[in-house]
Design an enzyme around this catalytic site. Sequence first.
Site: not given
Length: 505
Positions: A345, A443
């Site tokens: 991310c 994630h």
Amino acid sequence: MELNIKRNEKKKALRLMIQGTHSDAGKSILTTALCRIFMQDGYKTAPFKSQNMSLNSYITKDGKEIGRAQGIQAEAAGTEADTDMNPILIKPSGEMESQVVFHGRPYAVMNASAYREDFFTLGLNAIKESLHNLTSNYDAVVIEGAGSPAEVNLNDRELVNMRVAEIADAPVLLVGDIDRGGVFASLVGTLQLLAEKDRKRVAGVVINKFRGDLDLLKPGLEWFEEYTGIPVVGVLPFIPDLEIDGEDSLVLNQYSEGTNLAGDLDVAVLAYPRLSNFTDIDPLRLEPDVNIRFVRKASEFGRPDLIILPGSKNTSEDLRFLKETGLFESVQTSFKNGTQIVGICGGYQMMGEKLSDPEGVESGIKEQDGFAIFPVTTVLHADKKTVRTEGPCAIPGYEDLILSGYEIHMGQTSQSDAPSPFSIQKGTGEGYAKDHAIGTYLHDVFHNDAFRGRFLNKLRGKKGLPPIERSLFFHALKEREFDRLADHVRAALDLDRIYEIMKRR
């Protein structure tokens, strides 16, 4: 003790609220345990926390964002998480400011004063609506408070403790942490600072994290019950090595000094100030030969086998932090020498050539150079992407693996050369992978057991270590831990009395 309550009788759900004498008293873990216990006892159960402050998120099935603790509690209850379980999520983003996530979507960036003045009525109405939805559709609702109900400077407009108990008409169990010392003083002090009507709502006390001889504690328990007139409904022994996601400060403590100093594989995680969604690395911590270190300055960097750049709530400021501390140069040098690096991310965004924030979404830094490991650039925008996703890995040698996880980020990343994606999500290439570098928005990527096992064996081989047959199945482990926690708490609580307390309401 079983209660004969059926949802088709249109009776309001059983309600119970867990409050604590202070943060980290054990509210979240007790709520998780009760969600599992009530589910085991045949009740369709939901967790609820009106307002959570956390940088650790959970993405619901419909792509919305709530506090991770409530998502995990829903898993413990065997139900699907939704935003009614946590209608307000506060994510600190800078000095004195936080992003307010309202029913799973970004609402505004606010300071504490503006939040109390401008958001209070909207938040209160949302809490009432969410509680109504949960109590109408579930047999039992376990409500978690935050901090302490005795914050006298905040109680006039609080949205998370006694006001919520009153809205739900829920009895309260007050939790005290004996491991910190002074548990009777903290319990009595909290009760004395409550308004009389709120004090009457406290139906029982739970003492948490007890170590020692219960017989030595009994005189104190008897004194407390005589002095306050409130029963102690349980003394919970300290439970070691519980592998269930906790709140931010508890999880971070697990990584403070290294998780396995004897481990053959050394993993350096860059612990920038606005680190978020750090549960991404939890499965690595449970591998038998992996040591994870949180690194905050260049002198701690060492010679890791793997560098992880985790997520960030403020990628621009955290990238500047790496440059100011010398960690930026440490990573560059280590990578040039062949060290494996993974960016997730915000960490992936830092691995590109440029990071731009023309609208000031995260900070006043309009543009800065990244690590230039990948030929990509990221432009931050106010719109946030939140989605659960699943698709094949695109790295050569990994194409047979399906990766599942979730995305939660502001900004769009574009490539300046032929794509070399990490995975294929919904028919589109996602992330970047080349040589000994991986960047991804996905994630929970290390929660995928087959990928994690193959990835670590490649690292082991690079270091001349033998491969390890995959033995850790993370999701199965989590289910066993929910049951272990429930057994532990069931043995220590007077559940008959707790069911009676709930039934009386």
